[in-house]
Design a protein around this motif. Sequence first.
Motif, PDB file in Angstrom:
ATOM      1  N   GLN A  36       0.825  -1.210   0.000  1.00  0.00           N
ATOM      2  CA  GLN A  36       0.000   0.000   0.000  1.00  0.00           C
ATOM      3  C   GLN A  36       0.860   1.261   0.000  1.00  0.00           C
ATOM      4  N   ASP A  37       2.026   1.204   0.670  1.00  0.00           N
ATOM      5  CA  ASP A  37       2.952   2.344   0.650  1.00  0.00           C
ATOM      6  C   ASP A  37       3.377   2.654  -0.776  1.00  0.00           C
ATOM      7  N   VAL A  38       3.714   1.620  -1.521  1.00  0.00           N
ATOM      8  CA  VAL A  38       4.181   1.795  -2.898  1.00  0.00           C
ATOM      9  C   VAL A  38       3.044   2.325  -3.770  1.00  0.00           C
ATOM     10  N   ILE A  39       1.867   1.769  -3.590  1.00  0.00           N
ATOM     11  CA  ILE A  39       0.704   2.218  -4.362  1.00  0.00           C
ATOM     12  C   ILE A  39       0.437   3.705  -4.116  1.00  0.00           C
ATOM     13  N   ALA A  40       0.507   4.111  -2.842  1.00  0.00           N
ATOM     14  CA  ALA A  40       0.270   5.516  -2.509  1.00  0.00           C
ATOM     15  C   ALA A  40       1.366   6.406  -3.090  1.00  0.00           C
ATOM     16  N   GLU A  41       2.598   5.934  -3.066  1.00  0.00           N
ATOM     17  CA  GLU A  41       3.721   6.718  -3.597  1.00  0.00           C
ATOM     18  C   GLU A  41       3.568   6.947  -5.099  1.00  0.00           C
ATOM     19  N   VAL A  42       3.129   5.915  -5.816  1.00  0.00           N
ATOM     20  CA  VAL A  42       2.971   6.016  -7.262  1.00  0.00           C
ATOM     21  C   VAL A  42       1.675   6.739  -7.618  1.00  0.00           C
ATOM     22  N   GLY A  43       0.661   6.628  -6.735  1.00  0.00           N
ATOM     23  CA  GLY A  43      -0.629   7.246  -7.018  1.00  0.00           C
ATOM     24  C   GLY A  43      -1.466   6.413  -7.965  1.00  0.00           C
ATOM     25  N   THR A  44      -1.546   5.114  -7.657  1.00  0.00           N
ATOM     26  CA  THR A  44      -2.272   4.192  -8.530  1.00  0.00           C
ATOM     27  C   THR A  44      -3.190   3.316  -7.683  1.00  0.00           C
ATOM     28  N   SER A  45      -3.657   2.226  -8.251  1.00  0.00           N
ATOM     29  CA  SER A  45      -4.574   1.338  -7.542  1.00  0.00           C
ATOM     30  C   SER A  45      -3.914   0.004  -7.242  1.00  0.00           C
ATOM     31  N   LYS A  46      -4.529  -0.737  -6.304  1.00  0.00           N
ATOM     32  CA  LYS A  46      -4.008  -2.058  -5.970  1.00  0.00           C
ATOM     33  C   LYS A  46      -4.075  -2.990  -7.182  1.00  0.00           C
ATOM     34  N   GLY A  47      -5.145  -2.892  -7.965  1.00  0.00           N
ATOM     35  CA  GLY A  47      -5.267  -3.731  -9.157  1.00  0.00           C
ATOM     36  C   GLY A  47      -4.171  -3.446 -10.160  1.00  0.00           C
ATOM     37  N   ALA A  48      -3.829  -2.151 -10.309  1.00  0.00           N
ATOM     38  CA  ALA A  48      -2.762  -1.794 -11.241  1.00  0.00           C
ATOM     39  C   ALA A  48      -1.430  -2.334 -10.768  1.00  0.00           C
ATOM     40  N   PHE A  49      -1.177  -2.243  -9.441  1.00  0.00           N
ATOM     41  CA  PHE A  49       0.086  -2.766  -8.905  1.00  0.00           C
ATOM     42  C   PHE A  49       0.221  -4.252  -9.196  1.00  0.00           C
ATOM     43  N   PHE A  50      -0.824  -5.017  -8.900  1.00  0.00           N
ATOM     44  CA  PHE A  50      -0.731  -6.470  -9.070  1.00  0.00           C
ATOM     45  C   PHE A  50      -0.724  -6.879 -10.549  1.00  0.00           C
ATOM     46  N   HIS A  51      -1.021  -5.969 -11.431  1.00  0.00           N
ATOM     47  CA  HIS A  51      -0.852  -6.237 -12.857  1.00  0.00           C
ATOM     48  C   HIS A  51       0.632  -6.371 -13.198  1.00  0.00           C
TER      49      HIS A  51
END
Length: 231
Positions: A36-51
């Motif tokens: 979640q830290d990384v997702i917040a830093e990038v400004g994206t969604s959890k679904g996008a991260f796991f892609h």
Amino acid sequence: MARTLNRDVHAKRRAAYVDAALRLIQAKGYEQLSVQDVIAEVGTSKGAFFHYFPSKAALLAAVVDRMVEVATVNVTPVAGDPHLRAVDKLQGIFSGIAQWKSAQPEFQPDAVAELVRTWYSDENSIVVERMRAATAARLTPLLVEILRQGAADGSFSISSPEGTGSVVTSLLLGLQDAAIRLFIGRRDGTVTFETVLNTVTAYTEAIERTLDLPHLAWPVADEPTLRFWFG
């Protein structure tokens, strides 16, 4: 109809997660880092991260790959240079990396001191261990090819380039670990420059004996470089 993957866009978006993870690991340590830290830093969604990454461990692997690539960017051209002797390749790979780093603003001793303390803290022990293993995997095959060249032209008296390559890699990684401890010790005032010289000399002699080279035939780093980092 299935969408066509834009490889450039995919690579840039993936790199953004790696960049963010590197910043956060430096700031807070890998053990405290969350997806979640990384997702917040990038400004994206959890679904996008796991892609891009199926897990935090997969992200760590990408971070380590990036670090090893940066650390060894100049190694492959030197190892593959057909005009260099095997001994010159070995010296060029390792002393060249040290000299290149000393010329980069981000690798100046004052700037790198706190970074080193962060990366080698308990919170980042898994990162350091993974990077050590990845560096060995990248470095050993290059060393083996150089050792084959040296064995063929008589530069090295060795019976097994493969076995000797693994030994030399272990010695070099050991030297790297020792150098980091000495660097921190010098910054803290607990280590003398004489200790630095003695330690580097001991590793140099061990490598020379492994390759059956004359004494001082292959200095790992010259004194001006050592004084730049440890003076």
